[in-house]
Write a protein that holds these residues in place. Structure first.
Motif, PDB file in Angstrom:
ATOM      1  N   ARG A 249       6.337   4.429  -3.835  1.00  0.00           N
ATOM      2  CA  ARG A 249       6.326   3.539  -4.997  1.00  0.00           C
ATOM      3  C   ARG A 249       7.430   3.940  -5.973  1.00  0.00           C
ATOM      4  O   ARG A 249       8.154   3.097  -6.498  1.00  0.00           O
ATOM      5  CB  ARG A 249       4.966   3.569  -5.689  1.00  0.00           C
ATOM      6  CG  ARG A 249       4.861   2.641  -6.887  1.00  0.00           C
ATOM      7  CD  ARG A 249       3.487   2.716  -7.533  1.00  0.00           C
ATOM      8  NE  ARG A 249       2.450   2.166  -6.689  1.00  0.00           N
ATOM      9  CZ  ARG A 249       1.977   0.918  -6.798  1.00  0.00           C
ATOM     10  NH1 ARG A 249       2.461   0.104  -7.718  1.00  0.00           N
ATOM     11  NH2 ARG A 249       1.028   0.495  -6.004  1.00  0.00           N
TER      12      ARG A 249
ATOM     13  N   ARG B  28       2.630   7.674  -9.543  1.00  0.00           N
ATOM     14  CA  ARG B  28       1.194   7.544  -9.830  1.00  0.00           C
ATOM     15  C   ARG B  28       0.933   6.820 -11.145  1.00  0.00           C
ATOM     16  O   ARG B  28      -0.182   6.368 -11.385  1.00  0.00           O
ATOM     17  CB  ARG B  28       0.535   8.929  -9.896  1.00  0.00           C
ATOM     18  CG  ARG B  28       0.588   9.688  -8.580  1.00  0.00           C
ATOM     19  CD  ARG B  28       0.102  11.105  -8.765  1.00  0.00           C
ATOM     20  NE  ARG B  28       1.009  11.779  -9.710  1.00  0.00           N
ATOM     21  CZ  ARG B  28       0.780  12.978 -10.232  1.00  0.00           C
ATOM     22  NH1 ARG B  28      -0.324  13.630  -9.923  1.00  0.00           N
ATOM     23  NH2 ARG B  28       1.648  13.530 -11.060  1.00  0.00           N
TER      24      ARG B  28
ATOM     25  N   ASN C  13       0.819  -1.211   0.000  1.00  0.00           N
ATOM     26  CA  ASN C  13       0.000   0.000   0.000  1.00  0.00           C
ATOM     27  C   ASN C  13       0.856   1.267   0.000  1.00  0.00           C
ATOM     28  O   ASN C  13       0.602   2.204   0.759  1.00  0.00           O
ATOM     29  CB  ASN C  13      -0.976  -0.013   1.184  1.00  0.00           C
ATOM     30  CG  ASN C  13      -2.138   0.921   0.967  1.00  0.00           C
ATOM     31  OD1 ASN C  13      -2.518   1.205  -0.166  1.00  0.00           O
ATOM     32  ND2 ASN C  13      -2.703   1.409   2.060  1.00  0.00           N
TER      33      ASN C  13
ATOM     34  N   GLU D 183       5.024   8.445  -3.756  1.00  0.00           N
ATOM     35  CA  GLU D 183       6.433   8.769  -3.529  1.00  0.00           C
ATOM     36  C   GLU D 183       7.226   7.517  -3.160  1.00  0.00           C
ATOM     37  O   GLU D 183       8.333   7.293  -3.662  1.00  0.00           O
ATOM     38  CB  GLU D 183       6.576   9.834  -2.443  1.00  0.00           C
ATOM     39  CG  GLU D 183       6.020  11.187  -2.825  1.00  0.00           C
ATOM     40  CD  GLU D 183       4.491  11.288  -2.731  1.00  0.00           C
ATOM     41  OE1 GLU D 183       3.850  10.438  -2.053  1.00  0.00           O
ATOM     42  OE2 GLU D 183       3.931  12.202  -3.361  1.00  0.00           O
TER      43      GLU D 183
ATOM     44  N   ASN E 155       2.443   4.772  -1.001  1.00  0.00           N
ATOM     45  CA  ASN E 155       1.972   6.006  -1.630  1.00  0.00           C
ATOM     46  C   ASN E 155       2.827   6.255  -2.874  1.00  0.00           C
ATOM     47  O   ASN E 155       3.846   5.594  -3.082  1.00  0.00           O
ATOM     48  CB  ASN E 155       2.013   7.179  -0.642  1.00  0.00           C
ATOM     49  CG  ASN E 155       3.418   7.536  -0.196  1.00  0.00           C
ATOM     50  OD1 ASN E 155       4.393   7.383  -0.932  1.00  0.00           O
ATOM     51  ND2 ASN E 155       3.534   8.016   1.020  1.00  0.00           N
TER      52      ASN E 155
END
Length: 194
Positions: free
Chosen positions: A86, A140, A80, A84, A82
């Motif tokens: 990732r 993203r 999970n 940044e 976020n």
């Protein structure tokens, strides 16, 4: 030829993930365009799979590396992370794999006839290299656009089976229903519950 996509995307800016279809080029190359092309690794992968299925076992090298890239994405999703975090994971683990693919392509490119399935896969990868690597710029971004393509599969099947429900108005009505039901599915709502 991408004419409808150009009209739809006119005045928009930001990332846009597409396959390597040449009709989309004008979205990104038009004067004043604020769109940044993001490639689809699934389309790239498919070309190597076709080469492997055609008997060229050298394509397995890239397929194995791509599988590792997807495992890293699964790891990020399961944790999970976020965007940044990732991206940090991608830069640490995925970027070396991308370099590995690049080195392999540099080696194999002169040996793969351009019209052969492997040559076509290599050519696609070279033509889309920067776009395929955009996922290393922003956490993203997805590796591929298969989620969108899965969502549109029902529309494609309906188009073949229902021939636009018999009229232009039927097509508009179907588009509204697809949008409502698709949104409900994305939000986890039971559209039948009303």
């Amino acid at each position: 030829e991408g004419a409808r996509a150009r009209v739809f995307m006119q005045g928009r800016s930001g990332w846009l993930q597409v396959d390597g279809y040449a009709g989309f080029d004008q979205l990104f190359n038009a004067p004043g365009s604020q769109l940044v092309e993001v490639g689809c690794l699934a389309h790239c992968r498919r070309k190597y799979k076709e080469a492997l299925d055609g008997g060229d076992v050298r394509a397995a090298v890239v397929l194995q590396v791509i599988a590792k890239l997807y495992r890293i994405e699964d790891e990020a999703t399961e944790a999970n992370l976020n965007p940044e975090a990732r991206l940090a994971l991608r830069l640490e683990k995925s970027r070396p794999l991308v370099y590995e693919i690049g080195a392999w392509i540099a080696k194999i490119h002169p040996q793969a006839p351009p019209k052969s399935p492997l040559g076509q896969a290599v050519g696609y990868t070279l033509n889309q290299w920067r776009q395929l690597n955009r996922f290393l710029e922003d956490g993203r971004l997805e590796l591929d656009n298969t989620g969108a393509e899965r969502a549109l599969r029902a529309v494609a099947l309906g188009r073949k089976n229902f021939l636009f429900a018999g009229s232009d108005e039927g097509a508009r009505t179907a588009a509204v229903y697809y949008s409502v039901f698709g949104t409900c599915a994305l939000l986890g709502l039971d559209e039948a519950a009303g």
